[in-house]
Design a protein around this motif. Structure first.
Motif, PDB file in Angstrom:
ATOM      1  N   PHE A 201     -27.676  -0.795  58.765  1.00 16.29           N
ATOM      2  CA  PHE A 201     -26.168  -0.324  59.088  1.00 16.29           C
ATOM      3  C   PHE A 201     -25.911   0.843  58.311  1.00 16.29           C
ATOM      4  CE2 PHE A 201     -23.923  -4.227  60.792  1.00 16.29           C
ATOM      5  CZ  PHE A 201     -24.906  -4.465  61.925  1.00 16.29           C
ATOM      6  N   LEU A 202     -26.101   0.867  57.037  1.00 20.16           N
ATOM      7  CA  LEU A 202     -25.800   2.000  56.056  1.00 20.16           C
ATOM      8  C   LEU A 202     -26.737   3.267  56.475  1.00 20.16           C
ATOM      9  CD1 LEU A 202     -25.778   0.481  52.675  1.00 20.16           C
ATOM     10  CD2 LEU A 202     -23.826   1.265  53.753  1.00 20.16           C
ATOM     11  N   VAL A 210     -19.285  11.241  57.306  1.00 26.12           N
ATOM     12  CA  VAL A 210     -18.684  10.478  56.162  1.00 26.12           C
ATOM     13  C   VAL A 210     -18.853   9.166  56.227  1.00 26.12           C
ATOM     14  CG1 VAL A 210     -16.672  12.390  55.920  1.00 26.12           C
ATOM     15  CG2 VAL A 210     -16.467  10.507  57.442  1.00 26.12           C
ATOM     16  N   GLY A 211     -19.477   8.697  57.266  1.00 25.39           N
ATOM     17  CA  GLY A 211     -19.618   7.129  57.488  1.00 25.39           C
ATOM     18  C   GLY A 211     -20.309   6.643  56.169  1.00 25.39           C
ATOM     19  N   PHE A 212     -21.503   7.108  55.751  1.00 30.53           N
ATOM     20  CA  PHE A 212     -22.053   6.801  54.576  1.00 30.53           C
ATOM     21  C   PHE A 212     -21.531   6.345  53.629  1.00 30.53           C
ATOM     22  CE2 PHE A 212     -25.293   7.156  51.263  1.00 30.53           C
ATOM     23  CZ  PHE A 212     -26.045   5.879  51.516  1.00 30.53           C
ATOM     24  N   PHE A 213     -20.786   7.382  53.121  1.00 31.10           N
ATOM     25  CA  PHE A 213     -19.958   7.275  51.990  1.00 31.10           C
ATOM     26  C   PHE A 213     -18.817   6.224  51.859  1.00 31.10           C
ATOM     27  CE2 PHE A 213     -16.053   8.306  49.267  1.00 31.10           C
ATOM     28  CZ  PHE A 213     -16.731   8.379  47.971  1.00 31.10           C
ATOM     29  N   ILE A 214     -18.187   6.008  52.995  1.00 35.19           N
ATOM     30  CA  ILE A 214     -17.155   4.989  53.438  1.00 35.19           C
ATOM     31  C   ILE A 214     -17.518   3.792  53.568  1.00 35.19           C
ATOM     32  CG2 ILE A 214     -15.245   4.203  54.984  1.00 35.19           C
ATOM     33  CD1 ILE A 214     -14.844   7.086  55.735  1.00 35.19           C
ATOM     34  N   CYS A 252     -11.352   1.074  44.596  1.00 31.37           N
ATOM     35  CA  CYS A 252     -12.635   0.615  44.154  1.00 31.37           C
ATOM     36  C   CYS A 252     -13.509   1.873  43.657  1.00 31.37           C
ATOM     37  CB  CYS A 252     -13.657   0.053  45.367  1.00 31.37           C
ATOM     38  SG  CYS A 252     -15.308  -0.531  44.532  1.00 31.37           S
ATOM     39  N   PHE A 253     -13.143   3.121  44.334  1.00 30.21           N
ATOM     40  CA  PHE A 253     -13.736   4.469  44.373  1.00 30.21           C
ATOM     41  C   PHE A 253     -13.302   4.720  43.069  1.00 30.21           C
ATOM     42  CE2 PHE A 253     -12.836   9.130  44.343  1.00 30.21           C
ATOM     43  CZ  PHE A 253     -14.140   9.592  44.463  1.00 30.21           C
ATOM     44  N   VAL A 254     -11.707   4.543  42.751  1.00 28.88           N
ATOM     45  CA  VAL A 254     -11.072   5.061  41.314  1.00 28.88           C
ATOM     46  C   VAL A 254     -11.761   4.264  40.418  1.00 28.88           C
ATOM     47  CG1 VAL A 254      -8.858   5.239  40.308  1.00 28.88           C
ATOM     48  CG2 VAL A 254      -8.858   5.884  42.659  1.00 28.88           C
ATOM     49  N   ALA A 255     -11.900   3.025  40.609  1.00 32.29           N
ATOM     50  CA  ALA A 255     -12.555   2.167  39.496  1.00 32.29           C
ATOM     51  C   ALA A 255     -13.856   2.709  39.001  1.00 32.29           C
ATOM     52  CB  ALA A 255     -12.657   0.605  39.903  1.00 32.29           C
TER      53      ALA A 255
END
Length: 614
Positions: A201-202, A210-214, A252-255
């Motif tokens: 899927f990844l 941008v799909g992979f990053f999200i 989660c990105f901020v973490a």
């Protein structure tokens, strides 16, 4: 989201299981799963693909060799292998990170150059006389091996990490057997399949902008979900992760960003701060983050949250449940308590030798009674840890983990050894090492080579290393991770000093040289030798020495003492004679030049070792 509170909880969990978490993250780094910047796995992974020369018009790596073989361009494949080998020779200018000799360098070079694939093709062709088969089989086998290592080791280790970190936050004891979690649950194939589907899927999402990053954040919880419930289907785990992370991806990105300072410090300290602190801190934090996201999912009742059903990961089972589930353990512990006979701890010089050095003078009955008593206490403690909830109750897991309570002390490593038995083990290790090196030389060179500076059938560096591990590291036997590291350091120092001493006392003559080996220091020690010392040390401490001690203890002590005395006399005589007339010559003090680096090294070259102190 209380990020500060999660970090406090993560630090608490890290302190509780510090060395185990260090080991968990270190294995992840070595396997190339996570935290790779803290070890040489980054360099290793990069080196698998050989860089191009300035005038190169084609990519020269193993995958191009496979592609040429697959389409029938065998000559092109062989030419690329030759070019890759020449590049590795030309680029090998770092004395420490050698790529010309040794097992590690050989493996890296065989993959990087593609010579392994050509060798397999030639071997098959010589048997089948069918060029098509010789090309197809190595291609298929290479892909199969790569996929197996990637899925069943690297990817499933992400699940193992998650499982151990989740158990560690709730329980005071974290058994090393959890490294085999996929095997114990009998869900290894299902876990590998789930991780394969996630990666598919990844990959598909990576084809978008941008799909992979999200989706990296959408699927972030998959390893934790499978760690909690290995019975879950692959698609169910992925869907559940996506639902759990809805509205949480940014936080989660901020973490992740909050650890940037630690990542920078890790680079500045050449990975040391990561290995010994920040990697474990980061891993423990995201275990806490999963618990937070899971709690939110259970509270809001999102679809699929009922499959997160391992409640004992977060709340300990009540004593009645534990005693019912582990009735056999409770019975065994009760029997041990009933039959337990206290024994006083030996004092004085005898007690000091036994407690700190693991040495027992003769067959001291007081020491024997105390060690048997201590082993009974140890077995009782294991049972009590289970019954009082200090260890996760594996039998109550969604995928139950079998457990067998062992009362036998026959393989117990926490023992002391008599002087006679230690002397005999010294000579056994010396002889086994001699047979090992002579055998390798005979196989590779087709000739008998009496290895070492001495003339007798013994290599003292093996015996010395084995005995000093048993004696000097006695206090570390309850901590296998520290025992492993200490064995590497101790035996590495022994080998380095032996090399230096022999060279200083024999006019610069060397009996071994690791120049060209990956990660060597002045050609005296190398990485693969240190790893061998560490693994060999664990084998000696926890398996070989106890088994040999059991066998030697059955022999009449007086007869065994006579044999030990005779061996010592012969050994000392050999040392005195060899000090003036050391064992030298072909296969002993000469070795092939490292300028032939890209020839596959023979086992004889790989294990060209000294006998030790003369």
């Amino acid at each position: 989201m209380d990020r500060k509170g999660m970090k406090v909880a993560a630090k608490k969990a890290q302190r509780k299981h510090y060395w185990m978490i260090v080991a968990i993250c270190l294995f992840a780094s070595v396997f190339g799963v996570a935290y790779t910047s803290s070890t040489l796995s980054v360099s290793t992974n990069i080196s698998i693909s050989t860089p191009q020369t300035e005038d190169s018009t084609q990519s020269n790596d193993m995958y191009d060799v496979l592609q040429d073989l697959a389409v029938g361009n065998e000559n092109d494949a062989r030419e690329k292998v030759k070019q890759n080998q020449e590049q590795i020779v030309n680029n090998d200018t770092d004395a420490t990170f050698g790529r010309r000799r040794g097992v590690i360098a050989s493996l890296l070079n065989s993959f990087a150059s593609g010579s392994m694939v050509i060798a397999v093709a030639d071997a098959i062709n010589s048997v089948t006389h069918n060029g098509g088969v010789s090309i197809a089989v190595p291609v298929i086998l290479s892909l199969a091996v790569y996929i197996f290592v990637w899925l069943f080791i690297q990817e499933t280790y992400r699940i193992v990490m998650a499982r151990m970190l989740l158990e560690g936050r709730s329980y005071n004891k974290l058994p090393a057997s959890r490294f085999f979690y996929p095997i114990h649950t009998r869900k290894w194939p299902r876990m590998a399949w789930t991780m394969f589907v996630e990666n598919v899927f990844l990959f598909l999402w990576s084809l978008t902008i941008v799909g992979f990053f999200i989706k990296q954040y959408s699927y972030r919880m998959v390893p934790y979900i499978v760690a909690e419930n290995p019975n879950i289907e692959a698609l169910d785990a992925i869907r559940l992760s996506r639902r759990m992370m809805k509205g949480h991806k940014w936080e989660c990105f901020v973490a992740d960003c909050s650890f940037l300072g630690w990542y920078l410090l890790n680079l500045i300290t050449f990975g040391l701060s990561g290995i010994f602190y920040s990697n474990g801190y980061n891993a423990a934090f995201f275990a806490e983050y999963y618990v937070y996201v899971r709690s939110m999912a259970k509270t809001t009742g999102i679809a699929g949250s009922e499959m997160l059903n391992d409640e004992y990961l977060y709340f300990k089972a009540d004593p009645q449940t534990l005693h019912t589930t582990y009735a056999d353990v409770a019975q065994s512990v009760a029997q041990l308590e009933q039959n337990l006979v206290p024994a006083p701890k030996p004092h004085g010089f005898t007690g000091f030798l036994s407690e700190w050095l693991g040495i027992r003078i003769l067959h001291a009955s007081a020491v024997n009674r105390y060690e048997e008593y201590r082993e009974d206490l140890h077995q009782m403690q294991i049972g009590e840890n289970i019954l009082n909830g200090s260890i996760y109750p594996g039998r109550l897991a969604p995928a139950p983990m079998p457990f067998k309570f062992r009362e036998s002390r026959t393989i117990s490593a926490d023992r002391s050894y008599s002087l006679v038995n230690l002397i005999m083990m010294f000579f056994i290790f010396c002889f086994v090492g001699w047979v090992w090196e002579v055998g390798l030389a005979f196989i590779s060179e087709d000739m008998f080579v009496n290895r070492g500076t001495l003339h007798g059938p013994w290599l003292p560096i093996y015996g010395t290393g084995g005995v000093i591990i048993l004696v000097l590291l006695k206090k570390l036997r309850e901590k296998p991770a520290l025992e492993f590291v200490a064995a590497m350091v101790l035996c590495g120092c022994l080998e380095y000093f032996s090399s230096w001493y022999l060279e200083m006392t024999h006019d610069g003559q060397r009996w071994w040289d690791y120049t060209g080996y990956f990660l060597n220091i002045n050609g005296r020690i190398c990485a693969e030798g240190l790893l061998t010392f560490g693994l060999g040390g664990l084998t000696i401490v926890y398996l070989l020495a106890p088994a040999l001690d059991n066998l030697l203890s059955r022999i009449d002590a007086r007869k065994l003492g006579i044999v030990a005395a005779v061996l010592l006399v012969l050994y000392c005589a050999d040392q005195v004679y060899s000090a003036q007339h050391p064992n030298v010559g072909a296969g002993i003090t000469d070795y092939k030049g490292s300028d032939t680096s890209l020839e596959a090294p023979t086992p004889y070259e790989i294990r060209k070792r000294s006998d030790g102190l003369s």
